[in-house]
Design a protein around this motif. Structure first.
Motif, PDB file in Angstrom:
ATOM      1  N   VAL A  35     -95.299  20.460   8.267  1.00 32.73           N
ATOM      2  CA  VAL A  35     -94.497  20.643   7.357  1.00 32.73           C
ATOM      3  C   VAL A  35     -93.439  21.917   6.824  1.00 32.73           C
ATOM      4  O   VAL A  35     -93.872  22.549   6.956  1.00 32.73           O
ATOM      5  N   ALA A  36     -92.739  21.635   6.327  1.00 33.02           N
ATOM      6  CA  ALA A  36     -91.415  22.445   5.845  1.00 33.02           C
ATOM      7  C   ALA A  36     -92.216  22.970   4.651  1.00 33.02           C
ATOM      8  O   ALA A  36     -91.750  22.423   3.325  1.00 33.02           O
ATOM      9  N   VAL A  37     -92.668  23.896   4.495  1.00 29.81           N
ATOM     10  CA  VAL A  37     -92.886  24.640   3.586  1.00 29.81           C
ATOM     11  C   VAL A  37     -91.917  24.771   2.430  1.00 29.81           C
ATOM     12  O   VAL A  37     -91.204  26.121   2.606  1.00 29.81           O
ATOM     13  N   GLY A  38     -92.393  24.854   0.706  1.00 29.16           N
ATOM     14  CA  GLY A  38     -91.145  25.256   0.224  1.00 29.16           C
ATOM     15  C   GLY A  38     -90.598  24.285  -1.865  1.00 29.16           C
ATOM     16  O   GLY A  38     -91.956  23.294  -1.766  1.00 29.16           O
ATOM     17  N   PRO A  39     -89.782  24.727  -2.129  1.00 27.46           N
ATOM     18  CA  PRO A  39     -88.624  25.360  -1.929  1.00 27.46           C
ATOM     19  C   PRO A  39     -89.076  27.177  -1.626  1.00 27.46           C
ATOM     20  O   PRO A  39     -87.757  27.547  -0.879  1.00 27.46           O
ATOM     21  N   ASP A  40     -89.246  26.984  -2.708  1.00 32.03           N
ATOM     22  CA  ASP A  40     -89.717  28.635  -3.088  1.00 32.03           C
ATOM     23  C   ASP A  40     -90.533  29.446  -2.080  1.00 32.03           C
ATOM     24  O   ASP A  40     -91.144  28.964  -1.651  1.00 32.03           O
ATOM     25  N   ILE A  41     -90.715  30.788  -2.459  1.00 35.49           N
ATOM     26  CA  ILE A  41     -91.384  31.654  -1.392  1.00 35.49           C
ATOM     27  C   ILE A  41     -93.093  31.549  -1.533  1.00 35.49           C
ATOM     28  O   ILE A  41     -93.624  31.867  -1.570  1.00 35.49           O
ATOM     29  N   GLY A  42     -93.055  30.268  -2.940  1.00 36.26           N
ATOM     30  CA  GLY A  42     -94.618  30.411  -3.409  1.00 36.26           C
ATOM     31  C   GLY A  42     -95.454  29.295  -2.329  1.00 36.26           C
ATOM     32  O   GLY A  42     -95.230  29.154  -1.522  1.00 36.26           O
ATOM     33  N   TRP A  43     -95.961  28.328  -2.901  1.00 34.63           N
ATOM     34  CA  TRP A  43     -96.698  27.065  -2.605  1.00 34.63           C
ATOM     35  C   TRP A  43     -97.830  27.754  -2.145  1.00 34.63           C
ATOM     36  O   TRP A  43     -98.233  27.149   0.010  1.00 34.63           O
ATOM     37  N   ILE A  44     -98.490  28.915  -2.134  1.00 34.73           N
ATOM     38  CA  ILE A  44     -99.535  29.279  -0.810  1.00 34.73           C
ATOM     39  C   ILE A  44    -100.508  27.658  -0.830  1.00 34.73           C
ATOM     40  O   ILE A  44    -100.744  28.103   0.515  1.00 34.73           O
ATOM     41  N   GLU A  45    -101.157  27.489  -1.223  1.00 33.87           N
ATOM     42  CA  GLU A  45    -102.279  26.601  -1.442  1.00 33.87           C
ATOM     43  C   GLU A  45    -101.691  25.755  -0.285  1.00 33.87           C
ATOM     44  O   GLU A  45    -102.668  24.726   0.807  1.00 33.87           O
ATOM     45  N   GLU A  46    -100.028  24.725   0.330  1.00 35.69           N
ATOM     46  CA  GLU A  46     -99.581  23.904   0.726  1.00 35.69           C
ATOM     47  C   GLU A  46     -99.606  24.583   1.791  1.00 35.69           C
ATOM     48  O   GLU A  46     -99.888  24.018   3.921  1.00 35.69           O
ATOM     49  N   GLY A  47     -99.571  25.942   2.247  1.00 40.47           N
ATOM     50  CA  GLY A  47     -98.980  26.646   3.165  1.00 40.47           C
ATOM     51  C   GLY A  47    -100.193  26.307   4.444  1.00 40.47           C
ATOM     52  O   GLY A  47    -100.505  26.411   5.077  1.00 40.47           O
ATOM     53  N   GLU A  48    -101.300  27.034   3.543  1.00 40.29           N
ATOM     54  CA  GLU A  48    -103.111  27.403   3.318  1.00 40.29           C
ATOM     55  C   GLU A  48    -103.059  26.524   4.245  1.00 40.29           C
ATOM     56  O   GLU A  48    -104.061  26.082   4.884  1.00 40.29           O
ATOM     57  N   PHE A  49    -102.748  25.746   3.393  1.00 42.09           N
ATOM     58  CA  PHE A  49    -104.138  23.897   4.167  1.00 42.09           C
ATOM     59  C   PHE A  49    -102.966  23.249   5.263  1.00 42.09           C
ATOM     60  O   PHE A  49    -103.840  23.027   5.847  1.00 42.09           O
ATOM     61  N   THR A  50    -102.105  23.298   5.301  1.00 41.16           N
ATOM     62  CA  THR A  50    -101.462  23.116   6.452  1.00 41.16           C
ATOM     63  C   THR A  50    -101.941  23.509   7.456  1.00 41.16           C
ATOM     64  O   THR A  50    -102.004  22.632   8.478  1.00 41.16           O
ATOM     65  N   VAL A  51    -101.911  24.940   8.150  1.00 42.46           N
ATOM     66  CA  VAL A  51    -102.282  25.790   8.804  1.00 42.46           C
ATOM     67  C   VAL A  51    -103.583  25.388   9.221  1.00 42.46           C
ATOM     68  O   VAL A  51    -104.671  25.539  10.127  1.00 42.46           O
ATOM     69  N   SER A  52    -104.604  25.919   8.123  1.00 46.63           N
ATOM     70  CA  SER A  52    -106.025  26.693   8.066  1.00 46.63           C
ATOM     71  C   SER A  52    -106.542  24.662   8.093  1.00 46.63           C
ATOM     72  O   SER A  52    -108.029  24.903   9.419  1.00 46.63           O
ATOM     73  N   GLN A  53    -106.326  23.863   7.635  1.00 40.68           N
ATOM     74  CA  GLN A  53    -107.183  22.758   7.342  1.00 40.68           C
ATOM     75  C   GLN A  53    -106.407  21.375   8.634  1.00 40.68           C
ATOM     76  O   GLN A  53    -107.409  20.267   9.143  1.00 40.68           O
ATOM     77  N   ARG A  54    -105.059  21.135   8.367  1.00 42.13           N
ATOM     78  CA  ARG A  54    -104.739  19.933   8.854  1.00 42.13           C
ATOM     79  C   ARG A  54    -104.517  20.682  10.344  1.00 42.13           C
ATOM     80  O   ARG A  54    -103.823  19.530  11.378  1.00 42.13           O
ATOM     81  N   LYS A  55    -103.981  22.379  10.462  1.00 45.93           N
ATOM     82  CA  LYS A  55    -103.897  22.204  12.317  1.00 45.93           C
ATOM     83  C   LYS A  55    -102.618  21.653  12.522  1.00 45.93           C
ATOM     84  O   LYS A  55    -102.764  21.456  13.846  1.00 45.93           O
ATOM     85  N   ALA A  56    -101.697  21.798  11.117  1.00 45.45           N
ATOM     86  CA  ALA A  56    -100.395  21.349  12.062  1.00 45.45           C
ATOM     87  C   ALA A  56     -99.754  22.803  12.169  1.00 45.45           C
ATOM     88  O   ALA A  56     -99.437  23.418  10.911  1.00 45.45           O
ATOM     89  N   PRO A  57     -98.522  22.408  12.903  1.00 46.25           N
ATOM     90  CA  PRO A  57     -96.935  23.425  12.526  1.00 46.25           C
ATOM     91  C   PRO A  57     -96.303  22.987  11.145  1.00 46.25           C
ATOM     92  O   PRO A  57     -96.328  22.277  10.338  1.00 46.25           O
ATOM     93  N   ALA A  58     -96.359  24.918  10.932  1.00 44.35           N
ATOM     94  CA  ALA A  58     -95.055  25.068   9.410  1.00 44.35           C
ATOM     95  C   ALA A  58     -94.131  26.007   9.728  1.00 44.35           C
ATOM     96  O   ALA A  58     -94.363  26.410  10.543  1.00 44.35           O
ATOM     97  N   GLN A  59     -93.149  25.087   8.906  1.00 47.58           N
ATOM     98  CA  GLN A  59     -92.154  26.087   8.886  1.00 47.58           C
ATOM     99  C   GLN A  59     -91.404  26.508   7.262  1.00 47.58           C
ATOM    100  O   GLN A  59     -92.223  26.235   5.966  1.00 47.58           O
ATOM    101  N   ILE A  60     -91.530  27.939   7.654  1.00 51.15           N
ATOM    102  CA  ILE A  60     -91.856  29.015   6.299  1.00 51.15           C
ATOM    103  C   ILE A  60     -91.021  29.662   5.941  1.00 51.15           C
ATOM    104  O   ILE A  60     -90.280  29.736   6.358  1.00 51.15           O
ATOM    105  N   ILE A  61     -90.795  30.938   4.651  1.00 48.90           N
ATOM    106  CA  ILE A  61     -90.021  31.438   4.301  1.00 48.90           C
ATOM    107  C   ILE A  61     -90.535  32.794   4.494  1.00 48.90           C
ATOM    108  O   ILE A  61     -91.746  33.556   4.069  1.00 48.90           O
ATOM    109  N   TYR A  62     -89.525  33.428   5.029  1.00 53.20           N
ATOM    110  CA  TYR A  62     -90.390  34.952   5.369  1.00 53.20           C
ATOM    111  C   TYR A  62     -88.660  36.230   6.188  1.00 53.20           C
ATOM    112  O   TYR A  62     -88.172  35.542   6.787  1.00 53.20           O
ATOM    113  N   SER A  63     -88.856  37.449   5.622  1.00 51.82           N
ATOM    114  CA  SER A  63     -88.215  38.365   5.666  1.00 51.82           C
ATOM    115  C   SER A  63     -88.144  39.459   5.063  1.00 51.82           C
ATOM    116  O   SER A  63     -89.709  39.466   4.844  1.00 51.82           O
ATOM    117  N   ILE A  64     -87.626  39.995   5.817  1.00 49.98           N
ATOM    118  CA  ILE A  64     -87.819  41.373   5.216  1.00 49.98           C
ATOM    119  C   ILE A  64     -88.117  41.779   3.428  1.00 49.98           C
ATOM    120  O   ILE A  64     -89.148  42.925   3.273  1.00 49.98           O
TER     121      ILE A  64
END
Length: 357
Positions: A159-188
């Motif tokens: 899952v490419a999580v986005g487009p904003d930096i939120g989408w908390i439930e989507e990202g956590e469900f992807t990696v924790s429940q689906r055990k699928a790789p996630a593309q995320i937004i991350y920077s300093i």
């Protein structure tokens, strides 16, 4: 170049990837097909083997140009592409997104179209593009992806999580429940909620990789702590002018706060920004926006610079938690970017195709 395993898969990614959006859309200026192909080939020649694209980029062009540039090196590269938007459906106005479709028949048809445009028999990482939680939860969609795996058309899905930096439930469900790789937004400057995804992925041993490490130009050297804002970036009657100037001003103040991370090092701020994103061991790759050979040459050696001191990383994280000393936003309570930048490449508004001649 260095390489890392995308945890939970058999994929090996270059630590710096290439976002094909930069040569298949006009968000960073018009790019001729010849120049785009040349830049993609230069990236491969410098050790980049992970290329991330999507069927929406230029309405298929982002896949076609990758095939034209590197089709003869297919076995030596890892291709990630995305699906979910109905490219045949009209948008309701210039700035409206196309509808999404997660039905099994649509998913399989979209995959076949991407395979044809990429001129390949398989896709290494097939990603739901800007999907809502309801899509990731659909078992019939996942079954369709598993069918594509069984047919050898895709190796892995994520899952490419986005487009904003939120989408908390989507990202956590992807990696924790689906055990699928996630593309995320991350920077300093944008650490949340990606830090939650990174923690969950580490616990589940699921791979993640990041995009937008330079926070829309704030961390690529375009601005420094000494930048003076003497003019408005937009016309005075443009409703965005105040917000843009305010964002730039606040972001420059934040650059002053992280000067300890930048000054005195034999590395550019752009390289340090990438190195920061690669600090978590679970992070397989960082995909910056590369628009020219000078940027390519700068970013491609970022993995080779000295490791950032743990105490400095901890200090940056503490600063972010307090909005870099202002005590402003609570990054965990908002699904919108606190600094106001836009993840253009993964915006729901379809980018316009690059010039092809």
């Amino acid at each position: 170049m260095k390489y890392r395993n995308l945890a939970g898969t058999d994929l090996t990614l270059s630590e710096v990837g290439f976002g094909v959006w930069s040569v298949s859309t006009n968000w960073w200026g018009e790019v001729s097909e010849a120049d785009g192909i040349s830049l993609l080939r230069a990236a491969f020649d410098r050790g980049i083997t992970f290329f991330d694209t999507a069927d929406t980029y230029g309405v298929g062009y982002g896949e076609e140009i990758l095939a034209k540039a590197l089709g003869d090196r297919r076995e030596q590269m890892v291709i990630g592409t995305k699906f979910g938007y109905d490219l045949d459906a009209p948008r309701l106005g210039r700035h409206k997104e196309r509808p999404q479709n997660w039905d099994p028949e649509f998913v399989k048809a979209a995959c076949d179209k991407s395979l044809a445009r990429l001129d390949t028999t398989y896709i290494d990482l097939y990603q739901l593009h800007n999907s809502r939680l309801t899509a990731i939860q659909r078992d019939d969609t996942v079954t369709a992806l598993e069918d594509l795996q069984a047919a050898g058309k895709i190796r892995h899905w994520g899952v490419a999580v986005g487009p904003d930096i939120g989408w908390i439930e989507e990202g956590e469900f992807t990696v924790s429940q689906r055990k699928a790789p996630a593309q995320i937004i991350y920077s300093i400057l944008e650490q949340a909620p990606a830090d939650r995804f990174i923690s969950a992925a580490t616990e589940a041993n699921v791979g993640v990789f990041s995009r937008v490490p330079h926070a829309s130009g704030m961390l690529d050297g375009s601005y420094t702590k000494d930048t003076q804002l003497d003019s408005m970036p937009f016309d005075a009657d443009d409703h965005r002018s105040y917000r843009k100037m305010q964002w730039l001003s606040q972001s420059i103040e934040k650059l002053k706060k992280i000067d300890f991370l930048i000054s005195g090092k034999e590395a550019t701020v752009g390289q340090i920004a990438i190195k920061f994103c690669l600090a978590p061991p679970i992070m397989a790759s960082c995909v910056p926006t590369i628009t020219n050979v000078a940027q390519l040459d700068e970013y491609v050696v970022a993995p080779d610079i000295d490791e950032l001191p743990v105490e400095e990383l901890d200090r940056v994280k503490a600063l972010y938690a307090d909005d870099f000393g202002t005590g402003g936003h609570d990054p965990m309570k908002s699904s919108q970017s606190p600094t106001g930048w836009v993840d253009v490449a993964n915006s729901p508004v379809e980018p316009v195709a690059a010039v092809k001649s």
